[in-house]
Design an enzyme around this catalytic site. Sequence first.
Site, short mmCIF file in Angstrom:
data_model
loop_
_atom_site.label_atom_id
_atom_site.label_comp_id
_atom_site.label_asym_id
_atom_site.label_seq_id
_atom_site.Cartn_x
_atom_site.Cartn_y
_atom_site.Cartn_z
N ASP A 376 -11.28 4.10 -6.96
CA ASP A 376 -10.01 3.63 -6.42
C ASP A 376 -9.23 2.87 -7.50
O ASP A 376 -9.74 1.93 -8.11
CB ASP A 376 -10.29 2.71 -5.23
CG ASP A 376 -9.04 2.37 -4.44
OD1 ASP A 376 -8.42 3.30 -3.91
OD2 ASP A 376 -8.70 1.18 -4.38
N GLU A 405 -8.66 8.18 -9.01
CA GLU A 405 -7.57 8.08 -8.04
C GLU A 405 -6.50 7.16 -8.64
O GLU A 405 -6.50 5.97 -8.42
CB GLU A 405 -8.08 7.52 -6.70
CG GLU A 405 -7.03 7.52 -5.60
CD GLU A 405 -6.24 6.22 -5.51
OE1 GLU A 405 -5.20 6.21 -4.82
OE2 GLU A 405 -6.65 5.22 -6.12
#
Length: 646
Positions: A376, A405
């Site tokens: 993330d 990401e």
Amino acid sequence: MNLQRRYSSTEKKPVSPVPVSAPQYVIEDVYPVINGGRFPAKRIAGEAVGVWADIFRDGTEVTLASLVWRREGGAASQSTPMLHHENDRWHGRFVPPEPGRYSFHIEAWSDPFATWQRDLRRRIEAGQDVSVELDEGRLMLAEAGVRPPEQDAPDAWLAPELGEAMQRAQPRGNLVTSPVFPLMVERVRARAGAWYEIMARSQGQVPGRSATFDDCIARLPDIAAMGFDVLYLLPIHPIGRTARKGRNNSLTSEPGDPGSPYAIGSAEGGHDAIHPELGTLDDFRRLVSACREHGMEVALDFAVQCSPDHPWLREHPEWFRHRPDGSIRYAENPPKKYEDIVNVDFHCKDAAGLWMALRDIVLFWVRQGVRIFRVDNPHTKPFPFWEWMIAEVQREDPGVIFLSEAFTRPKVMKALAKFGFSQSYTYFTWRTHKAELSEYISELTSFPTREFFRPNFFVTTPDILPWHLQGGEPWAFKARFALAATLSSTYGIYNGFELLEHEPIPGKEEYLNSEKYEYRTRDWNRPGNIKPFIARLNRIRRENPALLQTNNLRLAQVDHDRVMGFVKDSVDGSNAVAVAISVEGSEPKEFWFHFGGIDIGPVGNRKPVTAIENLVTGARHTLEWGGIRLRIDPTDDPMLIFRCLS
């Protein structure tokens, strides 16, 4: 005034050193090399790695070259001859047998005996006396310890076997070695996969209550039947209670609100713990095992952030940056605020301890059977950390895959890929028109990007419900799925996509009543779903290796501004697929798909496309004038897909 330096007849002028020992060979323009060798190109284990280079020297000496390669921490180096292609361009190849970090370099040298044989042949063909040359040949053989031919017949002196013996025996004259270049070799899943993203707590059937890992296991047959091979779980760790978010990202939560799974850590544990409502670590291992039985593997979310209740704040306060009043600033991405999250300080006094703790978290989950991690927001953390951490993990298990990401600036996204991420999120989610899709896929499949940046085309995510899907039209969902699943060899959907979930927060690209902040239940077979369409295309992907790679893609001429066409080849050239997709509008479209200039087949035996076979209906069509007239009705199916025949 004459300012020119004058020297007397007896004064010695300064001179540069005479470079008599300088290398005679030039080795340049080596491929595949990223940033001069600072970063590794990426390849797949078990597939040939082609290496190219310009190799030349002054003079007319016969040149030999070899490609030398080895696996980091593995056995001794291996070498294979390089062959001259044309215009001083040389080519070699090797097959890395297993995942790992490899290196390669090129060696070039002169072959005096091969030069002698070449010149001898020319003299014989010209009818010249070669007795002196034969004496020179005998001397060369004697110095190398190679037995001369028993006869003085020219054929005996020109025999390839004699030249090969001398290659092994004589010194490598003027040997030049290139720099050593890195190569990252990964397993096939790093290049190709179909991801299904789920919120584990929303896989049950009891409203207002968290699902368990057993509920997730119960869903696996349905997910596998749609053809997915990666089950990606949003964070499964304990969730903090301090500043817990309420429904629809409210700053205040109500009793029973589960909170955001990204607010990681509570009294029950941190990143190496499981939320008690989901089950135990043994239950999680059963999920991993059950996925394997269904031909899938688990991917976990790795979010480097903490709830204010995370054990680290108590055990390692030095890992966080404190404000003058002693508090810790919560996370922000203006205008977004994350009051329930605080960030670690990667540059704290005990940075080494923090970095190793984060590495050990990943290795902990690797030991539980997880070999894929979606990271993330990696662009908000130091690049050196990712380069170090990914290398550390892959030294223990070279099969571990990391997905970046990072929806951020293009150069930052590409830098993360260079620093070690196996795959990357992309801007595909927001590319909608034919022109911008064509431009973007051309960028991703061009050199050098294709050598290190593997795109993962996510159609939707828990945070992104793009504008073009907010109308809920089935054709739009099918078209976007088809684009993602055929343009890229790796793609993903967020659970609920197959049910056409499309209700947004007004004016935003976000879901209303998002399961990030509440428990959800669904009827996974409710009418209107597109599960059969998804399953059919995933089956076609598995049956056609051309769709399981991204680099060998060529855009086709299609005379309609709302229809995109392209042809993809498998890595070995044995399979080729043509795809036409209506990218906009629900109206029927007729168009000409032109195959001109597109050859298919293995290298060295490529031929024009002469016919196509519909992979849905089985119908075959012979091309005329290098193309074919086609029709798409998006309300029925926005995609046509064919196997190409030559």
